[in-house]
Scaffold this active site. Structure first.
Site, PDB file in Angstrom:
ATOM      1  CB  CYS A  20      -6.333  73.738   1.443  1.00 18.92           C
ATOM      2  SG  CYS A  20      -7.619  72.584   1.927  1.00 18.92           S
ATOM      3  NE  ARG A  76      -1.262  75.979   5.004  1.00 15.78           N
ATOM      4  CZ  ARG A  76      -1.988  77.097   4.918  1.00 15.78           C
ATOM      5  NH1 ARG A  76      -1.375  78.259   5.035  1.00 15.78           N
ATOM      6  NH2 ARG A  76      -3.283  77.073   4.747  1.00 15.78           N
ATOM      7  CD1 TRP A  95      -7.303  70.254   7.372  1.00 18.46           C
ATOM      8  CD2 TRP A  95      -5.407  69.119   7.624  1.00 18.46           C
ATOM      9  NE1 TRP A  95      -7.307  69.710   8.623  1.00 18.46           N
ATOM     10  CE2 TRP A  95      -6.162  69.014   8.818  1.00 18.46           C
ATOM     11  CE3 TRP A  95      -4.180  68.485   7.565  1.00 18.46           C
ATOM     12  CZ2 TRP A  95      -5.722  68.305   9.933  1.00 18.46           C
ATOM     13  CZ3 TRP A  95      -3.740  67.790   8.683  1.00 18.46           C
ATOM     14  CH2 TRP A  95      -4.504  67.692   9.836  1.00 18.46           C
ATOM     15  CG  ASN A 147      -7.714  77.242   2.912  1.00 16.48           C
ATOM     16  OD1 ASN A 147      -8.163  76.246   3.474  1.00 16.48           O
ATOM     17  ND2 ASN A 147      -6.964  78.134   3.524  1.00 16.48           N
ATOM     18  N   GLY A 148     -11.160  76.511   2.582  1.00 19.38           N
ATOM     19  CA  GLY A 148     -12.314  76.965   3.358  1.00 19.38           C
ATOM     20  C   GLY A 148     -13.371  75.872   3.418  1.00 19.38           C
ATOM     21  CD  GLU A 176      -5.219  70.811  28.001  1.00 20.59           C
ATOM     22  OE1 GLU A 176      -5.280  69.615  28.345  1.00 20.59           O
ATOM     23  OE2 GLU A 176      -4.492  71.199  27.078  1.00 20.59           O
ATOM     24  CE  LYS A 217      -1.723  72.232  25.615  1.00 16.47           C
ATOM     25  NZ  LYS A 217      -2.094  70.921  25.975  1.00 16.47           N
ATOM     26  CD  GLU A 257       1.398  69.038  26.405  1.00  6.77           C
ATOM     27  OE1 GLU A 257       1.756  68.133  25.639  1.00  6.77           O
ATOM     28  OE2 GLU A 257       0.244  69.477  26.419  1.00  6.77           O
ATOM     29  CG  HIS A 287     -11.067  64.721  50.627  1.00  2.38           C
ATOM     30  ND1 HIS A 287     -11.806  64.297  51.708  1.00  2.38           N
ATOM     31  CD2 HIS A 287     -11.865  65.560  49.922  1.00  2.38           C
ATOM     32  CE1 HIS A 287     -13.015  64.828  51.646  1.00  2.38           C
ATOM     33  NE2 HIS A 287     -13.084  65.586  50.577  1.00  2.38           N
ATOM     34  CE  LYS A 297      -0.590  68.024  17.298  1.00  2.00           C
ATOM     35  NZ  LYS A 297      -0.998  68.878  18.439  1.00  2.00           N
TER      36      LYS A 297
HETATM   37  C1  AGP Z   1      -1.710  67.319  24.035  1.00  2.00           C
HETATM   38  O1  AGP Z   1      -1.156  68.567  24.461  1.00  2.00           O
HETATM   39  C2  AGP Z   1      -0.751  66.196  24.270  1.00  2.00           C
HETATM   40  N1  AGP Z   1       0.344  66.422  23.379  1.00  2.00           N
HETATM   41  C3  AGP Z   1      -1.313  64.801  24.230  1.00  2.00           C
HETATM   42  O2  AGP Z   1      -1.769  64.582  25.532  1.00  2.00           O
HETATM   43  C4  AGP Z   1      -2.485  64.492  23.268  1.00  2.00           C
HETATM   44  O3  AGP Z   1      -3.625  65.200  23.677  1.00  2.00           O
HETATM   45  C5  AGP Z   1      -2.791  62.983  23.367  1.00  2.00           C
HETATM   46  O4  AGP Z   1      -1.666  62.282  22.931  1.00  2.00           O
HETATM   47  C6  AGP Z   1      -4.018  62.573  22.539  1.00  2.00           C
HETATM   48  O5  AGP Z   1      -3.781  62.808  21.181  1.00  2.00           O
HETATM   49  P1  AGP Z   1      -5.017  62.657  20.161  1.00  2.00           P
HETATM   50  O6  AGP Z   1      -6.001  63.738  20.482  1.00  2.00           O
HETATM   51  O7  AGP Z   1      -4.413  62.826  18.792  1.00  2.00           O
HETATM   52  O8  AGP Z   1      -5.618  61.293  20.364  1.00  2.00           O
END
Ligand code: AGP
Length: 607
Positions: free
Chosen positions: A2, A27, A74, A100-101, A480, A484, A487, A503, A602
């Site tokens: 928050c 934020r 938040w 906040n916390g 992952e 990273k 993307e 394989h 996002k």
């Molecule tokens: C994460 O780095 C990506 N931007 C994307 O794959 C994200 O994880 C995916 O869209 C799922 O989002 P969510 O966790 O809000 O469901």
């Protein structure tokens, strides 16, 4: 997290507070409010939604006062609503606080306060503090606040005012940031520097366990034992943009460095020193969970990788079958789920369309739904029978980092709680619960020595392809690490279970191909080392993420990043850090916008 701002001085506080809150909007928040002390009475207004909603109803003439506090919320406890928005009041409406916390013992405090006749009007943990101050108040707001926070377990940054203490603004903090701002027309309290940069760049940091009293002319600080604290002010040379990122170049880098906090806050009130794990707000009873015969994880992207780890953790501890599927496949394949199924739906935003659709289908077939999410009151929470919140705070960068590590933390907690419910507790399980508490410090150790990752980035940032390999609990991290890099740097990268290489994919290896291998000292260490030999034999360049003290591996690879020793299911919480930073450094060298990568959103709220 928050946003908090308070002001006491010789200027109207409301415009200062609203402006300060607007500087904290980046934020992310779900509601906002302000309280001022005018003519010895508190004036308060709160609204769900954004600051504009609050300002539509705010009459500055009515709120014309030189002392006030404001807040952007938040949500952590209690869904977004006007009643749950801060500031919160005591019974008589004479004390107003913003916080906040996370208050760990707020259930007990609420029960005790109600027994003592207090009327609590919200679902929040914060409100209990206002009533505790009310009980401790005997004319000295500073003393009352000090006494009240000693009863609180958890994290807090507070700003407090009272109609009985004109011209006095109190601030206190523990494990949640709070600063004092100094100007020639008054003093500020703020949870974050951007809130006050328009008015001053002179600040004093409050440290843990300190409480401050600000008035029009001066301020004083004590620790909770009453010792006076003399701390000189410091000058902040950031501009507003830099301040929003706490001085980091990008939100993504800031959020990578917030990961110790994300783990610490997600564990708070859930893991105890004796290895006991509790999920008090799970929303599903032990009896309901005991009826579960199969677990299916549905998620997308990075959250799906957390789901792959969940499979490793839950099958290891609970010995129950866990199926993992990306939501966009699950929803169209007529999934075999029924009332003995538990769907673990992982979504940091809680708004991902494919995951929500999968949840709806499973629910219609009688399955129980457990959401793992970072957003209180998000759509997924309203569609689920139970929920485990992560407390990573708002994540601004499109690439998930701190929310991911918080998801993995929550999923380890889920595995440990299910193990207890299914009577599978073992020494290893108890040891894992205890070891969880050491993870934040181990992440901080990793974050303190990342230079080699910039060296790797400088050497390999022009590569056209990368491979990421891992086995067992490190396989989801290979996935992952590849995501990273893809993307945010737009380099083609593949994550693979290392054992699968022979394989087919091993044909990809040509001289110089960078291959990141996650090779901790775990139950499959010898196997991953043999995969390293196979890759090296074909001319690949192997960069290993290995366990501190493993001298053997260093001689077989082209680069080695060491992470602290921990238990097998917790290693991903450490090995993911160098993968995030490698991707970040490569993307920066390639001139990419790491916070807002091309083509990405996002939260993917459409199919
Ligand atoms: C994460 O780095 C990506 N931007 C994307 O794959 C994200 O994880 C995916 O869209 C799922 O989002 P969510 O966790 O809000 O469901």
């Amino acid at each position: 997290m928050c946003g908090i701002i308070g002001f006491v001085g010789n200027q109207a506080s409301a415009p200062i507070i609203i402006k300060g809150l607007s500087r904290l909007e980046y934020r992310g928040y779900d509601s906002a409010g302000i309280a001022v002390l005018k003519n010895n009475g508190l004036k308060l207004i709160r609204r769900e939604g954004n600051l504009a909603k609050l300002q539509e109803s705010l009459n500055y003439d009515e709120f014309n006062a030189t002392l006030g506090i404001g807040h952007t919320r938040w949500a952590t406890h209690g869904a977004p609503s006007e009643a749950n928005a801060h500031p919160h009041l005591d019974c008589r409406g004479e004390i107003a606080i913003v916080h906040n916390g996370i208050i760990e013992n707020f259930h007990e405090l609420r029960t005790q306060l109600k027994k003592r006749g207090h009327t609590l009007r919200s679902e929040t943990d914060t409100e209990v503090i206002a009533h505790l101050i009310e009980e401790e108040y005997h004319g000295d707001l500073f003393a009352a606040t000090k006494a009240a926070v000693k009863l609180v377990e958890g994290s807090f940054a507070l700003a407090v005012i009272s109609s009985d203490s004109p011209g006095v603004l109190i601030g206190a903090r523990k494990d949640s940031p709070l600063i004092i701002g100094i100007s020639n027309f008054g003093f500020f309290l703020a949870s974050d520097i951007p809130a006050i940069l328009d008015y001053t760049n002179q600040i004093v940091l409050l440290e843990n366990g300190e409480i401050a009293e600000l008035s029009q002319k001066e301020y004083r600080i004590e620790d909770l034992d009453g010792n006076v604290v003399n701390r000189s002010s410091m000058t902040i040379n950031w501009d507003a943009a830099a301040a929003e990122k706490s001085g980091y170049e990008d939100f993504m880098l800031k959020e990578i460095h917030e990961q110790p906090m994300a783990v610490r806050e997600t564990l708070r009130g859930r893991v105890f020193g004796d290895g006991v794990v509790r999920l008090p707000d799970l929303g599903l009873t032990d009896d309901e969970l005991k009826k579960i015969k199969k677990i299916t994880v549905v998620a997308c992207g990075t959250s799906l990788h957390a789901g792959l780890l969940a499979k490793q953790v839950i099958e290891r501890w609970v010995r129950m079958s866990v199926e993992v599927d990306c939501s966009s496949e699950f929803r169209y394949r007529k999934p075999i789920v029924d009332k003995t199924s538990l769907i673990v739906a992982i979504s940091q935003s809680g708004e991902t369309a494919d995951t929500l659709a999968g949840v709806a289908i499973a629910k219609a077939q009688g399955a129980k739904i457990l959401a793992i999410t970072n957003v209180v009151g998000s759509t997924i929470t309203r569609e689920s029978d139970g929920c485990i919140y992560t407390y990573a705070g708002p994540e601004i960068g499109v690439a998930a980092t701190k929310t991911f590590i918080a998801q993995m933390t929550a999923l380890n907690l889920l595995g440990l709680v299910l193990a207890k419910i299914f009577d599978k507790t073992s020494e290893e399980i108890i040891a894992t619960a205890k070891e969880l508490l050491s993870i934040p410090k181990k992440i901080e150790t990793i974050l303190s020595k990342t230079d080699i990752l910039m060296d790797w980035a400088k050497t390999y940032h022009e590569a056209n392809d990368f491979l990421f390999l891992g086995r067992s609990a490190s396989y989801p991290m290979a996935m992952e690490g590849a995501l990273k890099l893809k993307e945010i740097s737009y380099i083609h990268a593949e994550g693979y279970p290392a054992g699968e290489m022979k394989h087919g994919p091993i044909a990809l290896i040509n001289p110089g191909l960078p291959i990141v291998v996650i090779a901790p000292k775990d139950s499959v260490y010898e196997k991953i080392v043999s995969n390293i030999y196979e890759a090296k034999a074909r001319g690949g360049t192997v960069l290993a993420i290995a366990t501190e003290g493993d001298q053997d591996i260093a001689s077989h690879v082209d680069g080695c990043f060491f992470i602290p020793q921990t238990l097998e299911t917790l290693t991903p919480l450490l090995s993911v850090i160098p993968l995030q930073l490698l991707a970040y450094n490569i993307a920066k060298l390639r001139g990419c916008n790491v916070d807002q990568p091309r083509n990405l959103a996002k939260s993917v709220t459409v199919e």
